[in-house]
Design a protein around this motif. Structure first.
Motif, PDB file in Angstrom:
ATOM      1  N   THR A 137       0.820  -1.217   0.000  1.00  0.00           N
ATOM      2  CA  THR A 137       0.000   0.000   0.000  1.00  0.00           C
ATOM      3  C   THR A 137       0.855   1.268   0.000  1.00  0.00           C
ATOM      4  O   THR A 137       0.372   2.325  -0.395  1.00  0.00           O
ATOM      5  CB  THR A 137      -0.949   0.030   1.217  1.00  0.00           C
ATOM      6  OG1 THR A 137      -0.168   0.030   2.418  1.00  0.00           O
ATOM      7  CG2 THR A 137      -1.928  -1.131   1.195  1.00  0.00           C
TER       8      THR A 137
ATOM      9  N   PRO B  18       1.866   3.591   2.197  1.00  0.00           N
ATOM     10  CA  PRO B  18       1.017   4.680   2.679  1.00  0.00           C
ATOM     11  C   PRO B  18       1.733   5.982   3.032  1.00  0.00           C
ATOM     12  O   PRO B  18       1.085   7.001   3.262  1.00  0.00           O
ATOM     13  CB  PRO B  18       0.379   4.073   3.932  1.00  0.00           C
ATOM     14  CG  PRO B  18       1.438   3.145   4.448  1.00  0.00           C
ATOM     15  CD  PRO B  18       2.054   2.548   3.210  1.00  0.00           C
TER      16      PRO B  18
ATOM     17  N   GLU C  14      -5.682  -0.131   9.671  1.00  0.00           N
ATOM     18  CA  GLU C  14      -5.052   1.191   9.689  1.00  0.00           C
ATOM     19  C   GLU C  14      -3.740   1.192  10.473  1.00  0.00           C
ATOM     20  O   GLU C  14      -2.778   1.847  10.073  1.00  0.00           O
ATOM     21  CB  GLU C  14      -6.007   2.240  10.259  1.00  0.00           C
ATOM     22  CG  GLU C  14      -5.421   3.641  10.201  1.00  0.00           C
ATOM     23  CD  GLU C  14      -6.358   4.712  10.705  1.00  0.00           C
ATOM     24  OE1 GLU C  14      -6.161   5.874  10.315  1.00  0.00           O
ATOM     25  OE2 GLU C  14      -7.281   4.405  11.492  1.00  0.00           O
ATOM     26  N   TRP C  15      -3.684   0.422  11.576  1.00  0.00           N
ATOM     27  CA  TRP C  15      -2.464   0.427  12.379  1.00  0.00           C
ATOM     28  C   TRP C  15      -1.268  -0.053  11.558  1.00  0.00           C
ATOM     29  O   TRP C  15      -0.138   0.393  11.778  1.00  0.00           O
ATOM     30  CB  TRP C  15      -2.619  -0.391  13.667  1.00  0.00           C
ATOM     31  CG  TRP C  15      -2.609  -1.882  13.492  1.00  0.00           C
ATOM     32  CD1 TRP C  15      -3.690  -2.709  13.369  1.00  0.00           C
ATOM     33  CD2 TRP C  15      -1.451  -2.722  13.399  1.00  0.00           C
ATOM     34  NE1 TRP C  15      -3.280  -4.005  13.191  1.00  0.00           N
ATOM     35  CE2 TRP C  15      -1.909  -4.045  13.216  1.00  0.00           C
ATOM     36  CE3 TRP C  15      -0.081  -2.495  13.444  1.00  0.00           C
ATOM     37  CZ2 TRP C  15      -1.045  -5.128  13.083  1.00  0.00           C
ATOM     38  CZ3 TRP C  15       0.785  -3.576  13.311  1.00  0.00           C
ATOM     39  CH2 TRP C  15       0.303  -4.875  13.130  1.00  0.00           C
TER      40      TRP C  15
ATOM     41  N   GLY D  70      -8.515  10.884   2.736  1.00  0.00           N
ATOM     42  CA  GLY D  70      -7.927   9.699   3.349  1.00  0.00           C
ATOM     43  C   GLY D  70      -6.500   9.879   3.835  1.00  0.00           C
ATOM     44  O   GLY D  70      -5.917   8.960   4.398  1.00  0.00           O
ATOM     45  N   GLU D  71      -5.928  11.059   3.633  1.00  0.00           N
ATOM     46  CA  GLU D  71      -4.560  11.310   4.095  1.00  0.00           C
ATOM     47  C   GLU D  71      -4.602  12.118   5.387  1.00  0.00           C
ATOM     48  O   GLU D  71      -5.387  13.056   5.514  1.00  0.00           O
ATOM     49  CB  GLU D  71      -3.772  12.092   3.029  1.00  0.00           C
ATOM     50  CG  GLU D  71      -2.311  12.259   3.365  1.00  0.00           C
ATOM     51  CD  GLU D  71      -1.526  12.877   2.218  1.00  0.00           C
ATOM     52  OE1 GLU D  71      -0.714  13.774   2.497  1.00  0.00           O
ATOM     53  OE2 GLU D  71      -1.725  12.468   1.057  1.00  0.00           O
TER      54      GLU D  71
ATOM     55  N   GLU E  97      -0.759   0.537   8.405  1.00  0.00           N
ATOM     56  CA  GLU E  97      -0.334   1.646   7.557  1.00  0.00           C
ATOM     57  C   GLU E  97       0.400   2.715   8.372  1.00  0.00           C
ATOM     58  O   GLU E  97       1.367   3.314   7.903  1.00  0.00           O
ATOM     59  CB  GLU E  97      -1.518   2.203   6.787  1.00  0.00           C
ATOM     60  CG  GLU E  97      -2.106   1.120   5.902  1.00  0.00           C
ATOM     61  CD  GLU E  97      -2.882   1.594   4.733  1.00  0.00           C
ATOM     62  OE1 GLU E  97      -2.498   1.195   3.628  1.00  0.00           O
ATOM     63  OE2 GLU E  97      -3.862   2.346   4.909  1.00  0.00           O
ATOM     64  N   VAL E  98      -0.047   2.926   9.600  1.00  0.00           N
ATOM     65  CA  VAL E  98       0.671   3.833  10.496  1.00  0.00           C
ATOM     66  C   VAL E  98       2.051   3.246  10.797  1.00  0.00           C
ATOM     67  O   VAL E  98       3.063   3.964  10.761  1.00  0.00           O
ATOM     68  CB  VAL E  98      -0.126   4.079  11.800  1.00  0.00           C
ATOM     69  CG1 VAL E  98       0.713   4.838  12.825  1.00  0.00           C
ATOM     70  CG2 VAL E  98      -1.421   4.828  11.503  1.00  0.00           C
TER      71      VAL E  98
ATOM     72  N   GLU F 206      -9.108  -0.269   2.186  1.00  0.00           N
ATOM     73  CA  GLU F 206      -8.902  -0.735   3.564  1.00  0.00           C
ATOM     74  C   GLU F 206      -8.493  -2.203   3.578  1.00  0.00           C
ATOM     75  O   GLU F 206      -8.988  -3.006   4.371  1.00  0.00           O
ATOM     76  CB  GLU F 206     -10.138  -0.465   4.430  1.00  0.00           C
ATOM     77  CG  GLU F 206     -10.426   1.017   4.560  1.00  0.00           C
ATOM     78  CD  GLU F 206     -11.534   1.341   5.556  1.00  0.00           C
ATOM     79  OE1 GLU F 206     -12.012   0.447   6.274  1.00  0.00           O
ATOM     80  OE2 GLU F 206     -11.908   2.529   5.603  1.00  0.00           O
TER      81      GLU F 206
ATOM     82  N   ARG G 238      -4.426   6.542   3.795  1.00  0.00           N
ATOM     83  CA  ARG G 238      -5.183   5.323   4.061  1.00  0.00           C
ATOM     84  C   ARG G 238      -5.553   4.662   2.747  1.00  0.00           C
ATOM     85  O   ARG G 238      -6.029   5.325   1.815  1.00  0.00           O
ATOM     86  CB  ARG G 238      -6.444   5.666   4.861  1.00  0.00           C
ATOM     87  CG  ARG G 238      -7.273   4.466   5.264  1.00  0.00           C
ATOM     88  CD  ARG G 238      -6.580   3.689   6.365  1.00  0.00           C
ATOM     89  NE  ARG G 238      -7.467   2.691   6.906  1.00  0.00           N
ATOM     90  CZ  ARG G 238      -7.280   1.370   6.778  1.00  0.00           C
ATOM     91  NH1 ARG G 238      -6.229   0.907   6.138  1.00  0.00           N
ATOM     92  NH2 ARG G 238      -8.122   0.525   7.308  1.00  0.00           N
ATOM     93  N   ASP G 239      -5.332   3.362   2.661  1.00  0.00           N
ATOM     94  CA  ASP G 239      -5.721   2.586   1.485  1.00  0.00           C
ATOM     95  C   ASP G 239      -7.239   2.679   1.337  1.00  0.00           C
ATOM     96  O   ASP G 239      -7.979   2.287   2.245  1.00  0.00           O
ATOM     97  CB  ASP G 239      -5.280   1.128   1.674  1.00  0.00           C
ATOM     98  CG  ASP G 239      -5.761   0.207   0.572  1.00  0.00           C
ATOM     99  OD1 ASP G 239      -6.040   0.694  -0.537  1.00  0.00           O
ATOM    100  OD2 ASP G 239      -5.859  -1.005   0.832  1.00  0.00           O
TER     101      ASP G 239
END
Length: 185
Positions: free
Chosen positions: A43, A45, A108-109, A153-154, A111-112, A104, A100-101
């Motif tokens: 992804t 991110p 999310e964690w 989403g950013e 991607e963080v 999804e 964020r993709d």
């Protein structure tokens, strides 16, 4: 050896920076390192908004000062001044953002975490180039979309202050050994 760079990585704060410029070539090397962070399902991110020119850093300083005054009560003049000084003391500031993709496809964690790994790659590369860094995540980060465009989403996870510095950094310390934090199963 990479372990040596890892062990010598430190937070170096804007007040410690000298006025030596960071070149675009150095910044591109640092950003290239970020792009090789691990990423689940590819992804990728991480996103970065680069405030490198004097004009860009001055604009960021003014924006952060204005936002601090809008969202803070009571206002600390000392904190306000420090908030506005950081971008001006830095050779470069990057807004660390995470896209964020839209599907999804991963939590999310993750991607963080991938974005944090990209920042670690940047930090280690900067250290190898003699550039000090500091990741700050003040409440003001949540308002950066009022100053620069953030796509849907950013979101901003903080600011990465960077600058060249003089002198040696202190030795690193840990409260406990890795053996105390590890269970062999």
């Amino acid at each position: 050896m990479i372990l040596d760079i890892i062990e010598k990585r430190r937070a170096v704060f804007p007040v410690q920076y000298n006025n030596n410029p960071i070149s675009e070539e150095e910044l591109n090397t640092i950003l290239q390192a970020a792009n090789w962070a691990p990423t689940h399902r590819r992804t990728e991110p991480w996103r970065f908004k680069v405030f490198h020119s004097d004009t860009a850093r001055k604009g960021l300083s003014e924006f952060l000062g204005k936002m601090y005054q809008e969202i803070t009560d009571p206002i600390s003049e000392t904190k306000l001044q420090k908030t506005m000084d950081k971008p001006l003391q830095s050779g470069c500031v990057m807004a660390i953002c995470m896209q964020r993709d839209p599907k999804e496809s991963v939590p999310e964690w993750e991607e963080v975490a991938a974005t944090a790994m990209a920042v670690q790659n940047m930090w280690l590369t900067a250290r190898s180039l003699g550039i000090g860094c500091y990741w700050s995540s003040p409440a003001l980060k949540d308002h950066i979309g009022k100053h620069i465009e953030l796509p849907e989403g950013e979101k901003c996870l903080g600011f990465f202050y960077m600058g060249k510095f003089d002198g040696e950094l202190p030795e690193g310390v840990r409260k406990s050994t890795i053996a105390e934090k590890t269970v062999w199963v």
